[in-house]
Design a protein around this motif. Sequence first.
Motif, short mmCIF file in Angstrom:
data_model
loop_
_atom_site.label_atom_id
_atom_site.label_comp_id
_atom_site.label_asym_id
_atom_site.label_seq_id
_atom_site.Cartn_x
_atom_site.Cartn_y
_atom_site.Cartn_z
N VAL A 130 -3.41 -8.70 -2.15
CA VAL A 130 -4.33 -9.11 -3.22
C VAL A 130 -5.41 -8.07 -3.52
N SER A 131 -5.35 -6.89 -2.89
CA SER A 131 -6.40 -5.89 -3.04
C SER A 131 -5.86 -4.59 -3.61
N CYS A 162 -0.91 5.18 4.08
CA CYS A 162 0.30 4.54 3.54
C CYS A 162 1.52 5.45 3.68
N GLN A 163 1.32 6.73 3.39
CA GLN A 163 2.41 7.69 3.49
C GLN A 163 2.83 7.92 4.93
N ALA A 164 1.86 7.83 5.85
CA ALA A 164 2.19 7.99 7.27
C ALA A 164 3.08 6.85 7.77
N LEU A 165 2.99 5.71 7.08
CA LEU A 165 3.86 4.58 7.44
C LEU A 165 5.27 4.74 6.88
N GLY A 166 5.44 5.70 5.96
CA GLY A 166 6.74 5.93 5.35
C GLY A 166 6.81 5.53 3.90
N PHE A 167 5.72 4.95 3.36
CA PHE A 167 5.70 4.55 1.96
C PHE A 167 5.36 5.75 1.08
N SER A 168 5.77 5.67 -0.19
CA SER A 168 5.42 6.73 -1.13
C SER A 168 3.95 6.65 -1.51
N GLY A 169 3.37 5.47 -1.40
CA GLY A 169 1.97 5.25 -1.72
C GLY A 169 1.60 3.80 -1.51
N TYR A 170 0.41 3.43 -1.97
CA TYR A 170 -0.09 2.07 -1.72
C TYR A 170 0.73 1.02 -2.46
N SER A 171 1.15 1.32 -3.68
CA SER A 171 1.89 0.33 -4.47
C SER A 171 3.17 -0.11 -3.78
N GLU A 172 3.86 0.85 -3.16
CA GLU A 172 5.11 0.50 -2.47
C GLU A 172 4.82 -0.36 -1.25
N MET A 173 3.77 -0.02 -0.51
CA MET A 173 3.40 -0.84 0.64
C MET A 173 3.00 -2.24 0.19
N GLN A 174 2.21 -2.34 -0.87
CA GLN A 174 1.75 -3.63 -1.36
C GLN A 174 2.92 -4.51 -1.79
N ALA A 175 3.94 -3.90 -2.39
CA ALA A 175 5.10 -4.66 -2.84
C ALA A 175 5.79 -5.35 -1.67
N VAL A 176 5.89 -4.67 -0.53
CA VAL A 176 6.51 -5.26 0.65
C VAL A 176 5.71 -6.45 1.13
N PHE A 177 4.38 -6.31 1.18
CA PHE A 177 3.53 -7.39 1.67
C PHE A 177 3.49 -8.55 0.68
N ARG A 178 3.50 -8.25 -0.61
CA ARG A 178 3.51 -9.33 -1.60
C ARG A 178 4.79 -10.14 -1.52
N ALA A 179 5.89 -9.48 -1.27
CA ALA A 179 7.18 -10.17 -1.22
C ALA A 179 7.23 -11.19 -0.09
#
Length: 277
Positions: free
Chosen positions: A49-50, A70-87
Amino acid sequence: MQDASQGLPDAPDTVAEAMTRIDSLIETAPKRLRQSAVFTRRHLHLIAVSTVSEMARLAEVAPSAYMRFCQALGFSGYSEMQAVFRAQFTTFRPDYDTRLAALRTDFADDADSLLSDFAESGHKSLLSLNNSVASGQMARAAKMLAGANFIHVIGLRRAFAVAANMVYLLNKLDLAALQHTGIGSLDTPLNIRPDDVIFAITFAPFSQETVSLSQAGAANGARLIGLTDSESCPLSEFAELMLIARENEVGGFRALNAAITLSTALAVAAAAARQRD
């Protein structure tokens, strides 16, 4: 310095996988990445939500540093990480053993520090209320409750304490209210009538019992006010008004500071509105 993301596989597909990588960064990453990891691990619910700027500000790092996290986790950026958590936001919560394990790591069984962190977390939850509740919503909700023939308060599981406090206050303020608890499966929508108002409380992951009873009551003609912590709450499909109260968390544990404060203020406002009328 070796990049923290070197050697990581593709982006995590699940929240659980992302948490494993966050835990790894807490142990091995440079200062700013570790700071981002520690904050994120304690406040997983905020990701859905942020914005990245909000997460960076709360973690007390620059947005660019949070993006590197976010990139250190393997995501391309924050939007990709957020999409996983939103799902998975409405269904995922770490189990209590996982939460306690995180607390032991972060606080080393220091109860005084734990109390301080919960107090700070509660303070942040209260400060966020003005941002999550739109202007005019409280007055509108108070007027609905004040005009109700009877108020049905529905809140199960974690929302039970909020519902109990709300009903106690409403009755003390001479507003007729009943708490639906589900005890003995005696709650029935037949008791909810067109001149009544339902005040339903449910937080992610949402209580299906609360949603079902609220929907049935609304189908009988009652007006519905919802209190939740996410815009994706299923109550929004048939509620006349939705109030949002988000709670900061500590190690996966959330107190009810914002929700109880909002519902207390609403009960008092409803009594004042009834008295004026």
